[in-house]
Design a protein around this motif. Structure first.
Motif, PDB file in Angstrom:
ATOM      1  N   PHE A   1       0.851  -1.187   0.000  1.00  0.00           N
ATOM      2  CA  PHE A   1       0.000   0.000   0.000  1.00  0.00           C
ATOM      3  C   PHE A   1       0.890   1.240   0.000  1.00  0.00           C
ATOM      4  O   PHE A   1       1.957   1.244   0.609  1.00  0.00           O
ATOM      5  CB  PHE A   1      -0.900   0.026   1.239  1.00  0.00           C
ATOM      6  CG  PHE A   1      -2.016  -0.991   1.223  1.00  0.00           C
ATOM      7  CD1 PHE A   1      -1.754  -2.353   1.320  1.00  0.00           C
ATOM      8  CD2 PHE A   1      -3.325  -0.587   1.121  1.00  0.00           C
ATOM      9  CE1 PHE A   1      -2.775  -3.282   1.304  1.00  0.00           C
ATOM     10  CE2 PHE A   1      -4.367  -1.510   1.110  1.00  0.00           C
ATOM     11  CZ  PHE A   1      -4.090  -2.859   1.197  1.00  0.00           C
TER      12      PHE A   1
ATOM     13  N   GLN B   1      -7.814  -6.660  -5.588  1.00  0.00           N
ATOM     14  CA  GLN B   1      -9.080  -6.879  -4.859  1.00  0.00           C
ATOM     15  C   GLN B   1      -9.418  -5.690  -3.950  1.00  0.00           C
ATOM     16  O   GLN B   1     -10.552  -5.552  -3.513  1.00  0.00           O
ATOM     17  CB  GLN B   1      -8.971  -8.120  -3.949  1.00  0.00           C
ATOM     18  CG  GLN B   1      -8.461  -9.371  -4.626  1.00  0.00           C
ATOM     19  CD  GLN B   1      -9.537 -10.049  -5.440  1.00  0.00           C
ATOM     20  OE1 GLN B   1     -10.709  -9.741  -5.294  1.00  0.00           O
ATOM     21  NE2 GLN B   1      -9.154 -10.960  -6.301  1.00  0.00           N
TER      22      GLN B   1
ATOM     23  N   LYS C   1      -9.396 -20.897   3.363  1.00  0.00           N
ATOM     24  CA  LYS C   1      -9.845 -19.596   3.872  1.00  0.00           C
ATOM     25  C   LYS C   1     -10.788 -18.992   2.843  1.00  0.00           C
ATOM     26  O   LYS C   1     -10.519 -19.057   1.640  1.00  0.00           O
ATOM     27  CB  LYS C   1      -8.611 -18.707   4.071  1.00  0.00           C
ATOM     28  CG  LYS C   1      -8.912 -17.348   4.628  1.00  0.00           C
ATOM     29  CD  LYS C   1      -7.612 -16.588   4.856  1.00  0.00           C
ATOM     30  CE  LYS C   1      -7.906 -15.215   5.412  1.00  0.00           C
ATOM     31  NZ  LYS C   1      -6.701 -14.472   5.738  1.00  0.00           N
TER      32      LYS C   1
ATOM     33  N   ASP D   1     -12.642 -12.731  -0.554  1.00  0.00           N
ATOM     34  CA  ASP D   1     -13.441 -11.979  -1.513  1.00  0.00           C
ATOM     35  C   ASP D   1     -12.991 -12.380  -2.924  1.00  0.00           C
ATOM     36  O   ASP D   1     -11.797 -12.354  -3.217  1.00  0.00           O
ATOM     37  CB  ASP D   1     -13.188 -10.484  -1.264  1.00  0.00           C
ATOM     38  CG  ASP D   1     -14.064  -9.593  -2.130  1.00  0.00           C
ATOM     39  OD1 ASP D   1     -14.664 -10.108  -3.093  1.00  0.00           O
ATOM     40  OD2 ASP D   1     -14.134  -8.393  -1.828  1.00  0.00           O
ATOM     41  N   ASP D   2     -13.950 -12.757  -3.794  1.00  0.00           N
ATOM     42  CA  ASP D   2     -13.553 -13.162  -5.145  1.00  0.00           C
ATOM     43  C   ASP D   2     -13.511 -11.980  -6.120  1.00  0.00           C
ATOM     44  O   ASP D   2     -13.279 -12.149  -7.315  1.00  0.00           O
ATOM     45  CB  ASP D   2     -14.473 -14.274  -5.675  1.00  0.00           C
ATOM     46  CG  ASP D   2     -15.893 -13.797  -5.880  1.00  0.00           C
ATOM     47  OD1 ASP D   2     -16.174 -12.606  -5.620  1.00  0.00           O
ATOM     48  OD2 ASP D   2     -16.744 -14.613  -6.287  1.00  0.00           O
ATOM     49  N   GLY D   3     -13.764 -10.776  -5.591  1.00  0.00           N
ATOM     50  CA  GLY D   3     -13.696  -9.581  -6.435  1.00  0.00           C
ATOM     51  C   GLY D   3     -14.952  -9.361  -7.247  1.00  0.00           C
ATOM     52  O   GLY D   3     -15.066  -8.382  -7.977  1.00  0.00           O
TER      53      GLY D   3
ATOM     54  N   LYS E   1      -1.402 -20.996   4.193  1.00  0.00           N
ATOM     55  CA  LYS E   1      -0.515 -21.702   5.121  1.00  0.00           C
ATOM     56  C   LYS E   1      -0.868 -21.317   6.553  1.00  0.00           C
ATOM     57  O   LYS E   1      -1.098 -20.136   6.834  1.00  0.00           O
ATOM     58  CB  LYS E   1       0.946 -21.365   4.802  1.00  0.00           C
ATOM     59  CG  LYS E   1       1.362 -22.018   3.509  1.00  0.00           C
ATOM     60  CD  LYS E   1       2.783 -21.774   3.141  1.00  0.00           C
ATOM     61  CE  LYS E   1       3.112 -22.568   1.876  1.00  0.00           C
ATOM     62  NZ  LYS E   1       4.329 -22.114   1.230  1.00  0.00           N
TER      63      LYS E   1
ATOM     64  N   ASN F   1      -7.649   0.476   4.555  1.00  0.00           N
ATOM     65  CA  ASN F   1      -8.305  -0.470   3.636  1.00  0.00           C
ATOM     66  C   ASN F   1      -7.532  -1.790   3.540  1.00  0.00           C
ATOM     67  O   ASN F   1      -7.818  -2.615   2.680  1.00  0.00           O
ATOM     68  CB  ASN F   1      -8.520   0.143   2.246  1.00  0.00           C
ATOM     69  CG  ASN F   1      -7.307   0.881   1.688  1.00  0.00           C
ATOM     70  OD1 ASN F   1      -6.386   1.227   2.410  1.00  0.00           O
ATOM     71  ND2 ASN F   1      -7.318   1.106   0.391  1.00  0.00           N
ATOM     72  N   LEU F   2      -6.581  -2.026   4.463  1.00  0.00           N
ATOM     73  CA  LEU F   2      -5.886  -3.332   4.519  1.00  0.00           C
ATOM     74  C   LEU F   2      -6.751  -4.296   5.317  1.00  0.00           C
ATOM     75  O   LEU F   2      -7.147  -3.993   6.436  1.00  0.00           O
ATOM     76  CB  LEU F   2      -4.534  -3.164   5.200  1.00  0.00           C
ATOM     77  CG  LEU F   2      -3.753  -4.442   5.569  1.00  0.00           C
ATOM     78  CD1 LEU F   2      -3.362  -5.223   4.319  1.00  0.00           C
ATOM     79  CD2 LEU F   2      -2.513  -4.111   6.367  1.00  0.00           C
ATOM     80  N   ARG F   3      -7.039  -5.462   4.728  1.00  0.00           N
ATOM     81  CA  ARG F   3      -7.867  -6.446   5.439  1.00  0.00           C
ATOM     82  C   ARG F   3      -7.128  -7.770   5.481  1.00  0.00           C
ATOM     83  O   ARG F   3      -6.397  -8.102   4.601  1.00  0.00           O
ATOM     84  CB  ARG F   3      -9.224  -6.633   4.758  1.00  0.00           C
ATOM     85  CG  ARG F   3     -10.087  -5.414   4.871  1.00  0.00           C
ATOM     86  CD  ARG F   3     -10.577  -5.182   6.311  1.00  0.00           C
ATOM     87  NE  ARG F   3     -11.353  -3.967   6.441  1.00  0.00           N
ATOM     88  CZ  ARG F   3     -10.854  -2.801   6.859  1.00  0.00           C
ATOM     89  NH1 ARG F   3      -9.590  -2.712   7.162  1.00  0.00           N
ATOM     90  NH2 ARG F   3     -11.614  -1.736   6.966  1.00  0.00           N
TER      91      ARG F   3
END
Lengths: 251, 279
Positions: A105, A167, B109, B112-114, B124, B277-279
Motif C-alpha cells: 500500500f 481486490q 480460507k 473476496d472473489d472480487g 498456510k 483499507n488493509l484487510r
C-alpha cells in the motif's frame, strides 16, 4: 516557465537507507525551462511489504501521465501486475507469502504544472492525491493552498491508500483532485505525512515553515535537512517516519 | 503520556501468552451441537495470534524484531509451551518465531472473489502450539511465573512500550483466586506504562460472543466476570485505533473477550502506517 526543483529525503530513525519506503519525482535537482512538468511523492506503508517498490511504481505511473483520477483502478492494473511479477520471482517464506497476498500500500500525491502564458510566466496546476501526503503552495510569504489535508489534526496512522492488490478498491471519494493557478515566484512543497503535519502545525503558529525548508541546499554528509529532521524528532515535534520533500519554485 | 513509546527494533516490546492446558479444556467449545474441544479452540487462538504478530512485523527483507514473545502453558505443569524447535524457551524474538514453527499446515480460507462473492483459497497455517488438556488450572501459578519473567524483562527494557500479557482460559482457576497476583502483575511498569493483562475466555456456554466490554453486566457467569475484573482497560490510543478500524469500543472498555478472538488487539498496536483499507 522556469522550474527549480529539489528533492530531500531521510529514512526513519533506526532504519537503514535501504529501508526507506517513500518515493519521489524528480529523483534529482532540476533547474530548467519547460512548458509542462510533473512532480510526485509517494509513501509506502510501514505495515505492508514490498511497499517501497509499489511507491516507486506509482510515481512512475504519475510522471508518465498514466494515473488519471477518473479511472485510477483501471490505470493501476498494469502496475499491479508489474509489482506481482517482481515479488513473485523467487520462493518466499510463509509470512512473506501472506504479505504478498495482502498487497503493498502507498499514498500518492502528484502535481502537474503547465504554462499558460510565456510572456507573463503564469499557469495552471493540477493535483491528484490518495492518502496523507500533502502539497502546500506559498505565494508572497503566505500559504495559499494546502491539499488534500488542511490541518495537522487530520493526520492519523490509518490513511486510505492505493494497493497493489487488485481486490482492494479505493472508493472514488478517496481519490481527490484539486486545480489552481500559479504565478511567477510561487513555491510548492510536496511532503509525506510526518513533514506535512509539522508544516501545517508551524503554519498555524505563523512560523513560516517554508522559510526553513527553503534554507536547505542538499549539500554535506549528513546534509543539513537530515540533521534538522532528526532534531525535530528528538524534540518530539515530528513523528519518526520516512520523510520526503520535493521543493519547487516556478518563475 | 503513557503507552506512547515507539515500538522499534532498538526499543522492542513484549507479548507473553498464558495458555490454559487443564483437563476441562477437553470439554466442547461454545455450546450447542459443537464437537470442537476448547483445547483445540485455544490452540487455534494462540497460533492465529502468533501468526498475526509475525505478519505484522514482516517486511520485504524478513521479520523485524519489534517484539519478544513467550508462551507459558498451565495444566499438568506450568512452563514454556512452544512445540517443536522452540520447546523449553520462554522469551523468543519474533523473527525466531517466524522461522521456527513446529510445522506448517494448509487450511482453507474464504476470501473476496472480487465479484461480490467468496472464493476458497488455501493458506498456510503455521503451528507453534498443540492442543493439550490435562489436570487442574493453576492460573495463579501461571500469573506468578509471568510476573517473574516480566520483572526481568522490564529491568532490561525500562523505556519500552509495556508488555502485553494475553491469558487464554476457560476461566476456572483451581489454585485460588487470581485477583491478587493479577494485580501484582499489572502493577509492574516500564517508564511508558503498566503491564497490560488481556483475557480471552473460551467457554462451553453458547452465549453470544462479547468483545471489549466496559461493564460486566452482559457476561454470562462468575468465571467471565472474574476474568473481566482482572483485565486491564484498553489504553486510549488503542481505543482510538479501534475506532479508526470501525470498532465500537467505549471508554472504560477492557481487554477481555468472551468466545471471540483477540486478533484485533494486534491490529490496535501501532508500529507505523497501517492502511485502513488493509484487510
Amino acid at each position: 516557465m522556469h522550474i527549480h526543483a529539489q528533492p530531500f529525503w531521510v529514512q526513519k530513525f533506526g532504519n537503514s537507507r535501504e529501508e526507506y519506503e517513500d518515493a519521489h519525482w524528480p529523483r534529482r535537482r532540476i533547474d530548467r525551462k519547460a512548458s509542462h512538468f510533473r512532480f510526485a511523492v509517494a509513501d509506502g506503508a510501514t505495515e505492508t511489504s514490498f511497499s517501497a517498490l509499489w511507491a516507486r511504481l506509482l510515481i512512475w505511473a504519475y510522471q508518465r501521465a498514466d494515473l488519471p483520477a477518473e479511472d485510477v483502478s483501471h490505470a493501476l492494473s498494469g502496475y499491479q501486475k508489474m509489482w506481482s511479477d517482481h515479488v513473485g520471482k523467487k520462493p518466499l517464506p510463509w509470512f512473506a507469502e501472506e504479505k504478498v497476498r495482502q498487497g503493498a500500500f502507498s499514498s500518492i500525491l502528484g502535481l502537474s504544472l503547465s504554462e499558460t502564458s510565456e510572456s507573463t510566466a503564469r499557469g495552471d496546476w493540477q493535483s491528484i492525491a490518495v492518502g496523507d501526503s500533502c502539497l502546500c503552495q506559498v505565494r508572497n510569504d503566505s500559504l495559499v493552498a494546502s491539499f488534500p489535508l488542511e490541518s495537522a489534526a487530520e493526520f492519523n496512522s490509518r490513511p486510505t491508500l492505493l494497493s497493489s492488490n487488485p481486490q482492494v478498491r479505493v472508493e472514488e471519494s478517496q481519490i481527490q483532485e484539486r486545480k489552481g493557478e500559479w504565478e511567477s515566484g510561487d513555491s510548492f512543497f510536496l511532503m509525506t505525512d510526518a513533514l506535512a503535519c509539522w508544516f501545517l502545525e508551524a503554519s498555524v503558529r505563523d512560523e513560516r515553515p517554508w522559510e526553513i525548508l527553503c534554507g536547505f541546499d542538499g549539500q554535506g554528509e549528513p546534509d543539513a535537512f537530515s540533521e534538522w529532521v532528526q532534531q525535530l524528532r528528538q524534540g518530539g515535534a515530528m513523528k519518526n517516519d520516512d520523510v520526503t520533500l520535493v521543493r519547487i519554485t516556478v518563475e | 503520556m503513557s503507552y506512547s513509546a515507539e515500538i522499534s527494533r532498538v526499543n522492542p516490546s513484549c507479548f507473553l501468552f498464558l495458555i490454559d492446558q487443564s483437563g476441562s479444556m477437553e470439554d466442547p467449545f461454545g455450546g450447542g451441537e459443537s464437537t470442537r474441544k476448547k483445547a483445540d479452540a485455544v490452540a487455534d487462538a494462540i497460533n492465529k495470534l502468533l501468526q498475526n504478530l509475525v505478519i505484522k512485523c514482516a517486511k520485504s527483507e524478513g521479520v523485524r524484531d519489534y517484539y519478544q514473545t513467550g508462551v507459558i502453558g498451565y495444566g499438568e505443569r506450568v512452563g514454556p509451551a512452544f512445540s517443536g524447535a522452540l520447546a523449553g524457551r520462554d522469551m523468543v524474538p519474533i523473527s525466531d518465531i517466524a522461522s521456527t514453527p513446529a510445522r506448517i499446515e494448509e487450511r482453507a480460507k474464504k476470501v473476496d472473489d472480487g465479484a461480490g462473492g467468496l472464493a476458497e483459497q488455501k493458506v498456510k497455517f503455521p503451528i507453534w502450539f498443540d492442543a493439550v488438556a490435562k489436570n487442574g488450572t493453576p492460573m495463579c501459578q501461571a500469573l506468578t511465573q509471568a510476573k517473574g519473567i516480566l520483572s526481568a524483562w522490564i529491568a532490561q527494557h525500562p523505556s519500552s512500550f509495556p508488555p502485553i500479557v494475553i491469558n487464554i482460559t476457560d476461566g476456572e482457576s483451581t489454585d485460588g483466586d487470581p485477583t491478587g497476583v493479577a494485580r501484582e502483575l499489572t502493577n509492574l511498569a516500564t517508564n511508558d506504562g503498566n503491564v497490560l493483562l488481556f483475557n480471552l475466555h473460551c467457554s462451553s456456554r453458547g452465549n453470544a460472543a462479547v468483545e471489549y466490554p466496559s461493564t460486566e453486566r452482559e457476561l454470562p457467569d462468575e468465571f467471565s466476570q472474574l476474568l473481566y475484573s482482572i483485565s486491564s482497560e484498553l489504553p486510549s490510543y488503542m481505543r482510538n485505533i479501534a475506532a479508526q478500524e470501525g470498532k465500537n469500543v467505549s471508554e472504560g472498555a477492557r481487554g477481555f473477550v468472551f468466545n471471540a478472538d483477540l486478533v484485533s488487539v494486534i491490529q490496535f498496536l501501532d508500529i507505523g502506517t497501517r492502511p485502513n483499507n488493509l484487510r
